[in-house]
Design a protein around this motif. Sequence first.
Motif, mmCIF file in Angstrom:
data_model
loop_
_atom_site.group_PDB
_atom_site.id
_atom_site.type_symbol
_atom_site.label_atom_id
_atom_site.label_comp_id
_atom_site.label_asym_id
_atom_site.label_seq_id
_atom_site.Cartn_x
_atom_site.Cartn_y
_atom_site.Cartn_z
ATOM 1 N N HIS A 98 92.613 87.605 85.556
ATOM 2 C CA HIS A 98 93.118 87.535 84.183
ATOM 3 C C HIS A 98 92.235 86.654 83.309
ATOM 4 O O HIS A 98 92.038 86.931 82.114
ATOM 5 C CB HIS A 98 94.566 87.039 84.181
ATOM 6 C CG HIS A 98 94.726 85.611 84.647
ATOM 7 N ND1 HIS A 98 94.726 85.264 85.984
ATOM 8 C CD2 HIS A 98 94.885 84.454 83.944
ATOM 9 C CE1 HIS A 98 94.875 83.949 86.102
ATOM 10 N NE2 HIS A 98 94.971 83.439 84.884
ATOM 11 N N LYS A 99 91.667 85.579 83.899
ATOM 12 C CA LYS A 99 90.757 84.730 83.122
ATOM 13 C C LYS A 99 89.443 85.463 82.835
ATOM 14 O O LYS A 99 88.853 85.316 81.772
ATOM 15 C CB LYS A 99 90.477 83.429 83.870
ATOM 16 C CG LYS A 99 91.686 82.490 83.932
ATOM 17 C CD LYS A 99 91.308 81.164 84.569
ATOM 18 C CE LYS A 99 92.498 80.208 84.575
ATOM 19 N NZ LYS A 99 92.148 78.915 85.188
ATOM 20 N N LEU A 101 89.140 88.710 82.433
ATOM 21 C CA LEU A 101 89.415 89.634 81.329
ATOM 22 C C LEU A 101 89.500 88.891 80.000
ATOM 23 O O LEU A 101 89.028 89.374 78.970
ATOM 24 C CB LEU A 101 90.706 90.408 81.600
ATOM 25 C CG LEU A 101 90.684 91.423 82.745
ATOM 26 C CD1 LEU A 101 92.041 92.076 82.895
ATOM 27 C CD2 LEU A 101 89.612 92.480 82.495
ATOM 28 N N TRP A 102 90.150 87.733 80.039
ATOM 29 C CA TRP A 102 90.284 86.975 78.801
ATOM 30 C C TRP A 102 88.919 86.543 78.267
ATOM 31 O O TRP A 102 88.679 86.566 77.065
ATOM 32 C CB TRP A 102 91.178 85.768 79.025
ATOM 33 C CG TRP A 102 91.259 84.861 77.829
ATOM 34 C CD1 TRP A 102 90.812 83.586 77.731
ATOM 35 C CD2 TRP A 102 91.804 85.183 76.557
ATOM 36 N NE1 TRP A 102 91.049 83.085 76.481
ATOM 37 C CE2 TRP A 102 91.670 84.048 75.723
ATOM 38 C CE3 TRP A 102 92.396 86.322 76.022
ATOM 39 C CZ2 TRP A 102 92.098 84.017 74.410
ATOM 40 C CZ3 TRP A 102 92.827 86.304 74.709
ATOM 41 C CH2 TRP A 102 92.689 85.157 73.907
#
Length: 342
Positions: A98-99, A101-102
Motif C-alpha cells: 500500500h505504501k 502504491l501511495w
Amino acid sequence: MWTENDDKIEERVRNGLGAVNSVANYDDRIAPVPSAAAATPSISNLNVNNSKKVHIGPKFVSVTQNVQNQELVKGLMESWYLRREDWQAMPSYKLPFHKYLWDIVKNSSRTERLSCAVAVMVLITCIALIVYFTGMSANTSESPIDKAPHEWRITREMWLARPYNYTNTLDAFEPLMLVIFQHTVSPQCSVFKNCAAELRNLQGYFISHYDYDIPYNFLVGNDGRVYEGRGWNIEGAHTFGYNRCSIGIGFIGDYRGEIESHSSVTETQLNRTRMLLEEGVRLGHLRKDFLVIGAKDLGPTASPGSILNNALKQWPNYDHKNRFYKLNCEKMEEKFGNTTLY
C-alpha cells in the motif's frame, strides 16, 4: 585508517601550506591533490571503506556507508546500462504494497492520476457487464420458453412426424387388455421443441435402420406431455410377441436407477399417462379393467428401468401376478377374454 600523520597533513592543508602537495585520503591511501590554482579535480568513482573522514579537494567531509550507497544508487540510475555486479550491489528497499502504491500516486501528475482513475472505472464497468450478461444467459438456459400447440396432448402433425403408411391394425384384439411400458434410453427433453426434435430423431433412426416407423404407440416426454407415436389401433414394434394385442408406451430418457445420470419420473408424467389411458377406454381401444406392466416382466430386458417400473407398481391396475408371461396374443384372448382382470 585515519592516523596522526593524517591530522598533520590536514593541518598543513588548512593553513595553506603545501598546497601543491595536498592529498585526498581514501581506503587508507594518500593521493596527491592538484593545487587550488589548478582545475577543479573530477573524481568519477570514490569508494570509501573503514574510514570516517576523507578530503575531497579543499573540503573536509564525513563519509558514511549510507552516503556511499546513496551516491552509488544515484550514479547507477543515471546510467542506461547496469552490469550484473552493479545491480547486485544496489541496496534493496522493501516497502509494504500500500505504501508502494501511495508513492506511485504521490509522485504522479494530475493527468496521470485522472487517466488511471478512468481506466479503473472502465475496467469495473466491463467486469460488471460480463457478470450481468453471464447471469442472464444462465437464467435463460435454465428456464427456456416452453410453448406447445397443446397443453399435454401432442399429435404427429404437431411434432412434425414424417408420414408413414401402416398396414397392420389391432382390430382383432380390441378392446385391448394390456398396456406395456418401455423407456427409449435416449436424451431427456424438458421443453416441447426439444422433445419434438427427439421424436424426429427416433423416427428417422428406426426408418433408416429398421425400415419401420417409431415403434411406440405413444411417448411421454420429460416435459410431462404425451406425444403420439403410431397412435391408437395401430400395431407397434415395442415388445416382441405382444405387439398385436397391446399398447406400447415409451418414456423418453433412461430410467435405470443404477446409472448415475438416470431420468426421474414426475407426477405430471404419470398423471397425463393416466389421462391418455382413460381416453383409450372412452374411445373403445382399451378394456375398462386393462392391466399395465413393464417390458422387463415379459422378456429379457431392463426396460422400462427400475425407477419407472417401481412407479408403475403403485398403480392399482399393475399386473403383480404377471399373468401374461409366455402367452401369445391368441392364448391371452382365450384365457382372459371373458374374465374380469381385477
